[in-house]
Design a protein around this motif. Structure first.
Motif, PDB file in Angstrom:
ATOM      1  N   ILE A   1       0.853  -1.199   0.000  1.00 20.80           N
ATOM      2  CA  ILE A   1       0.000   0.000   0.000  1.00 20.80           C
ATOM      3  C   ILE A   1       0.891   1.252   0.000  1.00 20.80           C
ATOM      4  CG2 ILE A   1      -1.611   1.348   1.435  1.00 20.80           C
ATOM      5  CD1 ILE A   1      -2.854  -1.400   2.266  1.00 20.80           C
ATOM      6  N   LYS A   2       2.006   1.177   0.730  1.00 23.61           N
ATOM      7  CA  LYS A   2       2.877   2.354   0.853  1.00 23.61           C
ATOM      8  C   LYS A   2       3.853   2.494  -0.321  1.00 23.61           C
ATOM      9  CE  LYS A   2       5.554   4.436   4.639  1.00 23.61           C
ATOM     10  NZ  LYS A   2       5.041   5.743   4.744  1.00 23.61           N
ATOM     11  N   PHE A   3       4.425   1.369  -0.777  1.00 26.74           N
ATOM     12  CA  PHE A   3       5.527   1.472  -1.750  1.00 26.74           C
ATOM     13  C   PHE A   3       5.255   0.782  -3.091  1.00 26.74           C
ATOM     14  CE2 PHE A   3       7.669   1.689   2.426  1.00 26.74           C
ATOM     15  CZ  PHE A   3       8.420   2.842   2.270  1.00 26.74           C
ATOM     16  N   GLY A   4       4.193  -0.033  -3.193  1.00 23.94           N
ATOM     17  CA  GLY A   4       3.986  -0.821  -4.410  1.00 23.94           C
ATOM     18  C   GLY A   4       3.483   0.022  -5.574  1.00 23.94           C
ATOM     19  N   ARG A   5       3.711  -0.482  -6.807  1.00 28.10           N
ATOM     20  CA  ARG A   5       3.137   0.183  -7.983  1.00 28.10           C
ATOM     21  C   ARG A   5       1.636  -0.102  -8.002  1.00 28.10           C
ATOM     22  NH1 ARG A   5       7.096  -2.949 -10.605  1.00 28.10           N
ATOM     23  NH2 ARG A   5       5.375  -4.133 -11.476  1.00 28.10           N
TER      24      ARG A   5
ATOM     25  N   PHE B   1      14.173  -5.213  -2.981  1.00 22.22           N
ATOM     26  CA  PHE B   1      13.040  -5.941  -2.380  1.00 22.22           C
ATOM     27  C   PHE B   1      12.282  -6.662  -3.493  1.00 22.22           C
ATOM     28  CE2 PHE B   1       9.162  -6.669  -0.145  1.00 22.22           C
ATOM     29  CZ  PHE B   1       9.407  -6.512   1.213  1.00 22.22           C
ATOM     30  N   LEU B   2      12.243  -7.986  -3.438  1.00 25.58           N
ATOM     31  CA  LEU B   2      11.655  -8.796  -4.520  1.00 25.58           C
ATOM     32  C   LEU B   2      10.491  -9.651  -4.029  1.00 25.58           C
ATOM     33  CD1 LEU B   2      14.435 -10.641  -6.594  1.00 25.58           C
ATOM     34  CD2 LEU B   2      12.860  -8.867  -7.370  1.00 25.58           C
TER      35      LEU B   2
ATOM     36  N   ASN C   1       8.809  -7.907 -10.650  1.00 27.40           N
ATOM     37  CA  ASN C   1       8.484  -8.290  -9.266  1.00 27.40           C
ATOM     38  C   ASN C   1       9.292  -7.516  -8.227  1.00 27.40           C
ATOM     39  OD1 ASN C   1       6.979 -10.134 -10.641  1.00 27.40           O
ATOM     40  ND2 ASN C   1       7.411 -11.821  -9.251  1.00 27.40           N
ATOM     41  N   LEU C   2      10.065  -6.547  -8.699  1.00 28.68           N
ATOM     42  CA  LEU C   2      10.780  -5.663  -7.778  1.00 28.68           C
ATOM     43  C   LEU C   2       9.777  -4.671  -7.182  1.00 28.68           C
ATOM     44  CD1 LEU C   2      13.927  -4.834  -7.217  1.00 28.68           C
ATOM     45  CD2 LEU C   2      13.345  -2.903  -8.685  1.00 28.68           C
ATOM     46  N   VAL C   3       9.872  -4.414  -5.866  1.00 35.57           N
ATOM     47  CA  VAL C   3       9.040  -3.360  -5.260  1.00 35.57           C
ATOM     48  C   VAL C   3       9.918  -2.119  -5.114  1.00 35.57           C
ATOM     49  CG1 VAL C   3       7.588  -2.700  -3.309  1.00 35.57           C
ATOM     50  CG2 VAL C   3       7.740  -5.105  -3.972  1.00 35.57           C
ATOM     51  N   GLY C   4       9.394  -0.981  -5.531  1.00 38.65           N
ATOM     52  CA  GLY C   4      10.163   0.263  -5.440  1.00 38.65           C
ATOM     53  C   GLY C   4      11.317   0.243  -6.427  1.00 38.65           C
ATOM     54  N   GLN C   5      12.352   1.044  -6.114  1.00 40.32           N
ATOM     55  CA  GLN C   5      13.477   1.144  -7.052  1.00 40.32           C
ATOM     56  C   GLN C   5      14.589   0.170  -6.683  1.00 40.32           C
ATOM     57  OE1 GLN C   5      14.841   5.191  -7.112  1.00 40.32           O
ATOM     58  NE2 GLN C   5      12.756   5.955  -7.306  1.00 40.32           N
TER      59      GLN C   5
ATOM     60  N   GLY D   1      15.913  -0.938  -1.424  1.00 46.40           N
ATOM     61  CA  GLY D   1      15.120  -1.879  -0.624  1.00 46.40           C
ATOM     62  C   GLY D   1      15.248  -1.695   0.876  1.00 46.40           C
ATOM     63  N   TRP D   2      16.334  -1.053   1.328  1.00 45.28           N
ATOM     64  CA  TRP D   2      16.552  -0.950   2.776  1.00 45.28           C
ATOM     65  C   TRP D   2      15.467  -0.115   3.448  1.00 45.28           C
ATOM     66  CZ3 TRP D   2      18.629  -3.931   6.021  1.00 45.28           C
ATOM     67  CH2 TRP D   2      18.957  -3.505   7.308  1.00 45.28           C
ATOM     68  N   THR D   3      15.033   0.948   2.768  1.00 46.40           N
ATOM     69  CA  THR D   3      13.958   1.789   3.316  1.00 46.40           C
ATOM     70  C   THR D   3      12.707   0.943   3.514  1.00 46.40           C
ATOM     71  OG1 THR D   3      14.835   3.570   2.001  1.00 46.40           O
ATOM     72  CG2 THR D   3      12.638   3.907   2.879  1.00 46.40           C
ATOM     73  N   MET D   4      12.428   0.090   2.507  1.00 47.45           N
ATOM     74  CA  MET D   4      11.235  -0.760   2.613  1.00 47.45           C
ATOM     75  C   MET D   4      11.426  -1.838   3.673  1.00 47.45           C
ATOM     76  SD  MET D   4      10.202  -1.041  -1.328  1.00 47.45           S
ATOM     77  CE  MET D   4      11.744  -0.516  -1.982  1.00 47.45           C
ATOM     78  N   ALA D   5      12.656  -2.372   3.734  1.00 52.75           N
ATOM     79  CA  ALA D   5      12.935  -3.404   4.745  1.00 52.75           C
ATOM     80  C   ALA D   5      12.620  -2.864   6.135  1.00 52.75           C
ATOM     81  CB  ALA D   5      14.402  -3.819   4.666  1.00 52.75           C
ATOM     82  N   LYS D   6      13.024  -1.626   6.395  1.00 54.20           N
ATOM     83  CA  LYS D   6      12.812  -1.036   7.726  1.00 54.20           C
ATOM     84  C   LYS D   6      11.330  -0.736   7.965  1.00 54.20           C
ATOM     85  CE  LYS D   6      15.803   2.276   7.455  1.00 54.20           C
ATOM     86  NZ  LYS D   6      16.552   3.485   7.766  1.00 54.20           N
ATOM     87  N   ALA D   7      10.659  -0.244   6.908  1.00 49.98           N
ATOM     88  CA  ALA D   7       9.226   0.057   7.063  1.00 49.98           C
ATOM     89  C   ALA D   7       8.467  -1.224   7.396  1.00 49.98           C
ATOM     90  CB  ALA D   7       8.676   0.683   5.783  1.00 49.98           C
TER      91      ALA D   7
END
Ligand SMILES: Cc1cc2nc3c(=O)[nH]c(=O)nc-3n(C[C@H](O)[C@H](O)[C@H](O)COP(=O)(O)OP(=O)(O)OC[C@H]3O[C@@H](n4cnc5c(N)ncnc54)[C@H](O)[C@@H]3O)c2cc1C
Length: 293
Positions: free
Chosen positions: A11-15, A96-97, A134-138, A142-148
Motif C-alpha cells: 500500500i505504501k511502496f507498491g506500484r 526488495f523482490l 516483481n521488484l518493489v520500489g526502485q 530496498g533498505w527503506t522498505m525493509a525497515k518500514a
C-alpha cells in the motif's frame, strides 16, 4: 504476514498494478506469504545479507540462502531482501523482490523447533528466475522498505493479544492448581494484569498513528519489547505454579487450554523474532533517547 506485513508495505511502496494484483489475493487468503530476510550470517546485522539477484534480460536471477523462514513450507509467495549492488555501502545495495514459491530452484527444508513443531525453515535459491517487474520500489532502495516492513512487523508483535491470551490461561491454571485465592499469587496476577492494561493503552497510541496514516518511528520498538517481555513473565508464572506439568508433560487433563510448558516454550522466541529485544533496546537508546555510543 500477508495482512500484517507485505500488504501494508505494498500500500505504501507498491506500484498501482502490484497493489491491484496482490492486495485482493492477500485479503482472500489466496496468497500465503513468508518473509525472506534472515540469513545464516545476517540476523541482527541484516544489512550483511549475501543472497544476490543479478539482472539477466527481463529476469532477476537469485542465488543464496535464507534461514528461520517461518512457515515457508505452507507459503506460496515469499518477499525477499536481495543484494543487487555488491560494491555499494551495505544498505545501499539491497532490493526488495516478490517471488512465487513454486519457482524452479527454490528448496525449503523445515527446522524442528524446541516445541517439536516444524515452524520455520531453511530456504535455498539456486538460479531462481524472477520477472523483473516483481521488484518493489526502485533497485537498490530496498533498505527503506525493509525497515518500514519491520515497523509493521513490530506493531504486530507488540499487539497485546498474546499476553491477554496467556493471562487467561494463567487464571485457568491457577484455579486448576488451587492457588487462585492465594494472596501471594493474587499479588503477582494483579501486577501482570495491570501491566497488560498499561500495554493496551500504549498499543492504542501506535494503532491510532497507523489509522491516521502516519509512519511508524523507531519508538515502535518499545511496543515490541514491552509486550514480549510481559508475555514471558506470564508464562514464567505459569511454570512456577504448574507443579510437575511445568516439566513439559503436555496438556493437563487432556485440556489444550492447560498446557503451561507448551505456552512457556512458545513464548521464548518472541524476544528474538521481529528483531531481538537487545537490538530494539539499541534502537531506542540511539534513535529515541539519543544516547551517545
Ligand atoms: C520463531 C522465530 C521465527 C522467525 N521467523 C523469521 C522469518 O519468518 N523470516 C526471517 O527472515 N527471519 C525470521 N526469524 C529470524 C529472526 O529475525 C532472527 O533470529 C533475529 O533477527 C536475530 O538474528 P540471529 O538469530 O541471526 O541472531 P544474532 O544476530 O546472531 O544475535 C545473537 C544474539 O546476539 C545479540 N546481539 C546481536 N547483535 C547485537 C548488538 N549489536 N547489540 C546487542 N546484542 C546483540 C542478539 O540480541 C542475540 O541475543 C525468526 C526467528 C525466530 C526465533
Amino acid at each position: 504476514m500477508g495482512m500484517t506485513m507485505i500488504g501494508p508495505l505494498l500500500i505504501k511502496f507498491g506500484r498501482p498494478d502490484q497493489q491491484q494484483h496482490f492486495l485482493p489475493k492477500i485479503l482472500a487468503g489466496e496468497h500465503i506469504w513468508c518473509q525472506g530476510y534472515s540469513e545464516p550470517n545476517a540476523g541482527s546485522d541484516l544489512a550483511s545479507l549475501r543472497t544476490e539477484a543479478v539482472l539477466d534480460g527481463d529476469h532477476w536471477v537469485v542465488n543464496g540462502q535464507k534461514i528461520w523462514t517461518s512457515l515457508a513450507m505452507d507459503a506460496n509467495w515469499i518477499f525477499l531482501l536481495v543484494l543487487t549492488d555488491k560494491q555499494a555501502k551495505k544498505q545501499d545495495g539491497i532490493s526488495f523482490l516478490l517471488v512465487p514459491m513454486d519457482t524452479p530452484g527454490i528448496t525449503v527444508r523445515p527446522i524442528t523447533n524446541l516445541d517439536m513443531a516444524d515452524e520455520f525453515c531453511e530456504t535455498f535459491f539456486d538460479n531462481v528466475r524472477v520477472p523483473r517487474d516483481n521488484l518493489v520500489g526502485q533497485i537498490n532502495k530496498g533498505w527503506t522498505m525493509a525497515k518500514a516492513l519491520l515497523g509493521f512487523e513490530r506493531i504486530g508483535s507488540g499487539s497485546p493479544r498474546q499476553s491477554a491470551y496467556a493471562l487467561k490461561r494463567l487464571r485457568l491454571l491457577a484455579e486448576r492448581m488451587g492457588v487462585w485465592d492465594d494472596g501471594q499469587f493474587q499479588d503477582r496476577y494483579t501486577r501482570l494484569r495491570l501491566d497488560l492494561e498499561d500495554h493496551k493503552d500504549l498499543y492504542e497510541t501506535f494503532v491510532e498513528k497507523v489509522r491516521r496514516g502516519e509512519s511508524l518511528g523507531p519508538d515502535v520498538s518499545m511496543l515490541k519489547v514491552n509486550q514480549t517481555e510481559l508475555y514471558q513473565r506470564i508464562t514464567e508464572t505459569m511454570l512456577d505454579i504448574a507443579g510437575e506439568y511445568g516439566a513439559g508433560l503436555g496438556p493437563m487433563d487432556g485440556n489444550r487450554d492447560l498446557n503451561p510448558a507448551g505456552l512457556f516454550l512458545q513464548s521464548r522466541p518472541s524476544t528474538i523474532y521481529a528483531g531481538s529485544n537487545e537490538i530494539q533496546r539499541n534502537i531506542l537508546a540511539k534513535n529515541v533517547l539519543e544516547l551517545p555510543g
